[in-house]
Write a protein that holds these residues in place. Sequence first.
Motif, PDB file in Angstrom:
ATOM      1  N   ALA A  96       0.822  -0.837  -0.226  1.00 54.53           N
ATOM      2  CA  ALA A  96      -0.420  -0.077  -0.171  1.00 54.53           C
ATOM      3  C   ALA A  96       0.528   1.302  -0.414  1.00 54.53           C
ATOM      4  O   ALA A  96       0.527   2.398  -0.736  1.00 54.53           O
ATOM      5  CB  ALA A  96      -1.407   0.077   1.313  1.00 54.53           C
ATOM      6  N   SER A 129       1.331  -9.605  -2.433  1.00 51.67           N
ATOM      7  CA  SER A 129       0.467  -9.250  -2.331  1.00 51.67           C
ATOM      8  C   SER A 129      -0.532  -9.643  -4.038  1.00 51.67           C
ATOM      9  O   SER A 129       0.395  -9.351  -4.803  1.00 51.67           O
ATOM     10  CB  SER A 129       0.472  -7.112  -2.451  1.00 51.67           C
ATOM     11  OG  SER A 129       1.413  -7.738  -2.930  1.00 51.67           O
ATOM     12  N   ILE A 177      -1.792  -6.471  -7.175  1.00 50.17           N
ATOM     13  CA  ILE A 177      -1.710  -5.225  -7.984  1.00 50.17           C
ATOM     14  C   ILE A 177      -2.942  -5.479  -8.537  1.00 50.17           C
ATOM     15  O   ILE A 177      -3.112  -5.538  -9.243  1.00 50.17           O
ATOM     16  CB  ILE A 177      -0.465  -4.419  -7.244  1.00 50.17           C
ATOM     17  CG1 ILE A 177       0.583  -5.372  -6.429  1.00 50.17           C
ATOM     18  CG2 ILE A 177      -0.760  -3.768  -7.816  1.00 50.17           C
ATOM     19  CD1 ILE A 177       0.212  -4.551  -5.325  1.00 50.17           C
ATOM     20  N   ASP A 205      -2.314  -8.818   0.785  1.00 49.16           N
ATOM     21  CA  ASP A 205      -3.234  -7.750   0.582  1.00 49.16           C
ATOM     22  C   ASP A 205      -3.396  -7.400  -0.408  1.00 49.16           C
ATOM     23  O   ASP A 205      -2.849  -8.243  -1.850  1.00 49.16           O
ATOM     24  CB  ASP A 205      -1.776  -6.499   1.375  1.00 49.16           C
ATOM     25  CG  ASP A 205      -1.738  -6.768   1.876  1.00 49.16           C
ATOM     26  OD1 ASP A 205      -2.166  -6.619   3.272  1.00 49.16           O
ATOM     27  OD2 ASP A 205      -0.457  -6.414   3.017  1.00 49.16           O
ATOM     28  N   VAL A 215      -4.424  -4.899  -3.663  1.00 49.09           N
ATOM     29  CA  VAL A 215      -4.524  -3.193  -3.388  1.00 49.09           C
ATOM     30  C   VAL A 215      -4.061  -3.086  -5.179  1.00 49.09           C
ATOM     31  O   VAL A 215      -4.042  -3.289  -5.729  1.00 49.09           O
ATOM     32  CB  VAL A 215      -3.098  -2.815  -3.231  1.00 49.09           C
ATOM     33  CG1 VAL A 215      -3.308  -0.802  -3.329  1.00 49.09           C
ATOM     34  CG2 VAL A 215      -2.608  -3.271  -1.328  1.00 49.09           C
ATOM     35  N   ARG A 271      -4.180  -0.497  -7.973  1.00 52.30           N
ATOM     36  CA  ARG A 271      -3.434   0.809  -8.560  1.00 52.30           C
ATOM     37  C   ARG A 271      -3.866   2.217  -9.309  1.00 52.30           C
ATOM     38  O   ARG A 271      -5.014   1.628  -9.925  1.00 52.30           O
ATOM     39  CB  ARG A 271      -2.381   0.514  -9.516  1.00 52.30           C
ATOM     40  CG  ARG A 271      -3.075  -0.652 -11.031  1.00 52.30           C
ATOM     41  CD  ARG A 271      -1.114  -1.446 -11.285  1.00 52.30           C
ATOM     42  NE  ARG A 271      -2.026  -1.755 -13.047  1.00 52.30           N
ATOM     43  CZ  ARG A 271      -1.794  -3.139 -13.005  1.00 52.30           C
ATOM     44  NH1 ARG A 271      -1.848  -3.718 -11.821  1.00 52.30           N
ATOM     45  NH2 ARG A 271      -1.848  -3.646 -14.351  1.00 52.30           N
ATOM     46  N   VAL A 293      -2.044   6.245   1.666  1.00 54.46           N
ATOM     47  CA  VAL A 293      -2.117   4.780   2.583  1.00 54.46           C
ATOM     48  C   VAL A 293      -3.660   4.945   3.548  1.00 54.46           C
ATOM     49  O   VAL A 293      -4.466   3.765   3.591  1.00 54.46           O
ATOM     50  CB  VAL A 293      -0.710   4.745   3.007  1.00 54.46           C
ATOM     51  CG1 VAL A 293      -0.895   2.904   3.862  1.00 54.46           C
ATOM     52  CG2 VAL A 293       0.320   3.821   2.264  1.00 54.46           C
ATOM     53  N   TYR A 349      -5.385   3.644  -0.325  1.00 48.11           N
ATOM     54  CA  TYR A 349      -4.876   2.459   0.065  1.00 48.11           C
ATOM     55  C   TYR A 349      -5.077   1.223   0.051  1.00 48.11           C
ATOM     56  O   TYR A 349      -4.338   0.056   0.572  1.00 48.11           O
ATOM     57  CB  TYR A 349      -3.198   2.768  -0.936  1.00 48.11           C
ATOM     58  CG  TYR A 349      -3.341   3.316  -2.786  1.00 48.11           C
ATOM     59  CD1 TYR A 349      -3.513   2.703  -3.701  1.00 48.11           C
ATOM     60  CD2 TYR A 349      -2.930   4.713  -2.423  1.00 48.11           C
ATOM     61  CE1 TYR A 349      -3.577   3.333  -4.869  1.00 48.11           C
ATOM     62  CE2 TYR A 349      -3.077   5.638  -3.560  1.00 48.11           C
ATOM     63  CZ  TYR A 349      -2.925   4.894  -4.854  1.00 48.11           C
ATOM     64  OH  TYR A 349      -2.940   5.654  -6.027  1.00 48.11           O
ATOM     65  N   SER A 350      -5.589   1.874   1.773  1.00 49.00           N
ATOM     66  CA  SER A 350      -5.205   1.085   2.721  1.00 49.00           C
ATOM     67  C   SER A 350      -7.662   0.480   2.882  1.00 49.00           C
ATOM     68  O   SER A 350      -7.631   0.465   4.083  1.00 49.00           O
ATOM     69  CB  SER A 350      -5.336   1.009   4.126  1.00 49.00           C
ATOM     70  OG  SER A 350      -5.046   2.847   4.580  1.00 49.00           O
ATOM     71  N   ASN A 385     -10.013  -0.638  -2.760  1.00 47.16           N
ATOM     72  CA  ASN A 385      -9.880  -1.659  -3.440  1.00 47.16           C
ATOM     73  C   ASN A 385     -10.541  -2.806  -4.070  1.00 47.16           C
ATOM     74  O   ASN A 385     -10.143  -3.143  -4.853  1.00 47.16           O
ATOM     75  CB  ASN A 385      -8.313  -2.334  -2.204  1.00 47.16           C
ATOM     76  CG  ASN A 385      -7.071  -1.729  -1.469  1.00 47.16           C
ATOM     77  OD1 ASN A 385      -6.387  -0.443  -2.765  1.00 47.16           O
ATOM     78  ND2 ASN A 385      -6.816  -1.743  -0.667  1.00 47.16           N
TER      79      ASN A 385
END
Length: 326
Positions: free
Chosen positions: A12, A38, A40, A62, A64, A66, A227, A231-232, A237
Amino acid sequence: MICIRSNTLNPAFNIATEEFLLKNMEEDCFYLYVNNQSIIVGRHQNSLAEINTSYVKENNIDVVRRLSGGGAVFHDPGNLNFSFIMQEKNNETEGFKKYTQPILDVLIALGVDAKFEGRNDLTIEGKKFSGNAKCTFKGKVLQHGTLLFSSKLPDLSKALKVNPLKFQDKAVKSVRSRVTNISEHLNVPITLNELENSIIKYVRNIYTSSEIYEFSISDTLAINKLVEEKYSQWDWNFGSSPQYNFTKGIRTKGGHVEIKMDVQKGIIMQIKIFGDFFNTRDVAELENLLTGMPHNRKQIQEMLTSIELESYMENVTPNDFLGVMF
């Protein structure tokens, strides 16, 4: 140009850093980073349709989103990622070759027969080791790519394996290709860190006025803010996924359970529950409880703890129900 090497494996933070550099740095930038395990996902993808949700959950991987388009990619500590954030004349961005050529030059110098193929891939002997994507912002381009060096390819396959029957949507789909690790094609073994050193040295030779840059405290605070706020967040997401229809059925101790859902911007707009289970309360009540909720495992799990699911579906556990929802 400024050259930056990340000192964190936090996906993230590293993805947020790319947005920070694109939108806040006047200088051209080259950024290198490595992430923990992760996935992406591309800007226009349905995140849930790209991942093996049970494997991702069990392995704490994770997910995430982009800024750039394209398909989903798997990151782990054996995968090096590079980003060029550059001013482009007349807002006309060039093809992917310009910013992948330095990578090819380094690998060819190491004796690797690496090539640019298709629209945006780098390959060795026909197998992909790098996928690339880009986006633009106010006359600047962000182009970034993966470099599979010693990635755990079985993990990649498991994490991105998804049942194609679960989703019907118009989101951008990832195209799975045969992949390979760079390390398997080196005549003389090197470490990932040595490859990173070679790449940054080569880029600095091309852009002769380049310098190594360390983030200031204010830079780091700004990235951490991104973040925390973006992004968290599930909304970015997963909730940013395009509209999709979801269908899944499983066999439980209480019988067959099947769910059909219409999801828009991550919110369950319509849901129907089918099956041959027994019940003492009308399943329509459960459908009403779920309508309007985010298609979010944690929130649905919390809701299930507040009701007597057994009354809607005898011998169907909350874990069973979550299994059919995701």
